[in-house]
Design an enzyme around this catalytic site. Structure first.
Site, PDB file in Angstrom:
ATOM      1  N   ASP A 106       0.856  -1.185   0.000  1.00 18.39           N
ATOM      2  CA  ASP A 106       0.000   0.000   0.000  1.00 18.39           C
ATOM      3  C   ASP A 106       0.901   1.248   0.000  1.00 18.39           C
ATOM      4  O   ASP A 106       1.814   1.360   0.820  1.00 18.39           O
ATOM      5  CB  ASP A 106      -0.852  -0.052   1.285  1.00 18.39           C
ATOM      6  CG  ASP A 106      -2.029   0.906   1.255  1.00 18.39           C
ATOM      7  OD1 ASP A 106      -2.380   1.391   0.168  1.00 18.39           O
ATOM      8  OD2 ASP A 106      -2.603   1.139   2.345  1.00 18.39           O
ATOM      9  N   SER A 128     -13.077   3.898   4.791  1.00 23.53           N
ATOM     10  CA  SER A 128     -13.698   3.449   6.039  1.00 23.53           C
ATOM     11  C   SER A 128     -14.963   4.260   6.270  1.00 23.53           C
ATOM     12  O   SER A 128     -15.061   5.414   5.845  1.00 23.53           O
ATOM     13  CB  SER A 128     -12.733   3.646   7.215  1.00 23.53           C
ATOM     14  OG  SER A 128     -11.763   2.619   7.212  1.00 23.53           O
ATOM     15  N   ILE A 179      -9.922  -0.495   3.268  1.00 23.45           N
ATOM     16  CA  ILE A 179     -10.512  -0.223   4.579  1.00 23.45           C
ATOM     17  C   ILE A 179      -9.481  -0.515   5.655  1.00 23.45           C
ATOM     18  O   ILE A 179      -9.027  -1.652   5.791  1.00 23.45           O
ATOM     19  CB  ILE A 179     -11.784  -1.081   4.782  1.00 23.45           C
ATOM     20  CG1 ILE A 179     -12.840  -0.686   3.739  1.00 23.45           C
ATOM     21  CG2 ILE A 179     -12.331  -0.924   6.200  1.00 23.45           C
ATOM     22  CD1 ILE A 179     -14.061  -1.579   3.695  1.00 23.45           C
ATOM     23  N   ASP A 180      -9.098   0.509   6.397  1.00 26.24           N
ATOM     24  CA  ASP A 180      -8.098   0.344   7.451  1.00 26.24           C
ATOM     25  C   ASP A 180      -8.608   0.922   8.770  1.00 26.24           C
ATOM     26  O   ASP A 180      -8.657   0.235   9.787  1.00 26.24           O
ATOM     27  CB  ASP A 180      -6.784   1.026   7.022  1.00 26.24           C
ATOM     28  CG  ASP A 180      -5.636   0.744   7.989  1.00 26.24           C
ATOM     29  OD1 ASP A 180      -5.812  -0.082   8.911  1.00 26.24           O
ATOM     30  OD2 ASP A 180      -4.559   1.345   7.839  1.00 26.24           O
TER      31      ASP A 180
END
Ligand SMILES: [Zn+2]
Length: 332
Positions: free
Chosen positions: A93, A237, A278-279
């Site tokens: 990423d 998110s 999504i983190d």
């Protein structure tokens, strides 16, 4: 030199084809420890979803590259043991240099992102192209994600806001010149758990911030320029209010938290958007449960007793995302 195939991983090429055709998005969940990885694999096996395991440069430093390589291999074997051989990608990423991307490719990553979005356009093209040429010339083809447009820019005032969105006029040229396999774009998503300033949002009666909607008009224009081409959304998110409230109830403080409503992400997943990152939601879920357990049981000092419930909550959250937001459940 380790090829991702030796670890049992796949690149993103076939997954994205299927996702674009099928109107769903592949989840890209970040991890840097064992419990996060277990939760991701459990949720994706249970919902029969393909998955992209994402590692940032910082996470790679935190976890150690050798550990990560074997954790990814372990994830593949764990999924089989749980009864479903789901496709698993190991993805870098926000790679910020050719050297980092090269190093990841040589240590078992099946996909990398080279993020030159902060550079002048021509430099972004040159850097991305260099990574693509290296990744695609490997014995086992490694896929590459590039980026156009700057996410954090939407925090600025309205006048400079527009210049940070991806410009549809650039996308065809960028994809053609670089040869990237997918493109991250900026249409109003944002990194972190406080995605917008309160003054950019409207407020519900009970004080919950509602962010400005995503720019689906820009997404549509990009789709017209690049029919069927895989598009990626970062910073997606939804920042569930129940986790924020739980964290604050047990002593935390997370002011002005606001995310992207899940209905909007569901809508995006049905389009050419085929990877959604999504983190923050995972961080919130884990932190909420750890705070709750430690606060309710002050004498607890066995890490399994507070990380375990956090892991279970994380699994529940990811299963929900696969089923109800990304539409990836049943697509493995
Ligand atoms: Zn990102």
């Amino acid at each position: 030199m380790t090829s991702y195939k030796e670890l049992g991983l796949v690149n993103t090429v076939e997954l994205f084809k299927k996702a674009v055709k099928g109107g769903f998005a592949i989840p890209a969940y970040n991890f840097n420890n064992m419990e996060q990885l277990q939760a991701i694999i459990q949720a994706c096996v249970e919902t029969k979803s393909p998955v992209i395991l994402q590692v940032s440069a910082g996470a790679r430093k935190y976890a150690n590259q050798t550990m990560l390589q074997y954790m990814a291999k372990g994830a593949v074997e764990y999924a089989k043991e749980l009864g479903c051989n789901i496709p698993i990608v190991l993805h870098l990423d926000h790679g910020d240099s050719f050297e980092l991307c090269k190093n990841c490719i040589e240590t078992g990553f099946s996909s990398v992102m080279i993020d030159g979005s902060h550079l002048p356009y021509d430099e972004n093209v040159a850097l991305t192209k260099k990574v693509v040429e290296f990744a695609h010339s490997q014995k086992d083809y490694v896929s590459v994600e590039g980026e156009l447009g700057v996410l954090a820019g939407v925090e600025d005032d309205v006048s400079s806001e527009h210049s940070h969105y991806t410009q549809p006029a650039e996308v065809q040229d960028f994809v053609k010149k670089t040869g990237v396999d997918s493109l991250a774009i900026s249409i109003g998503t944002s990194h972190g758990r406080a995605k917008f300033k309160p003054e950019q949002c409207t407020k519900t009666a009970d004080g919950i911030l509602i962010p400005p909607p995503l720019r689906f008009d820009i997404l549509e224009e990009i789709e017209k320029k690049l029919p069927g081409f895989p598009i990626v959304l970062h910073g997606s998110s939804s920042v569930p209010i129940e986790y924020v409230k739980m964290i604050e109830q047990y002593g935390g403080k997370l002011s002005d938290s606001v995310g992207i409503p899940e209905e909007q992400l569901r809508k995006a997943a049905k389009s050419a958007v085929c990877k959604i990152n999504i983190d923050s939601d995972g961080r919130l879920a884990m932190t909420a449960l750890i705070r709750k357990v430690l606060s309710e049981k002050p004498d607890e000092f066995d890490p399994r007793k507070y990380i375990g419930p956090a892991r279970d909550e994380l699994k529940k959250l990811y299963a929900h995302k696969n089923k109800n937001v990304l539409g990836s459940a049943g697509q493995a």
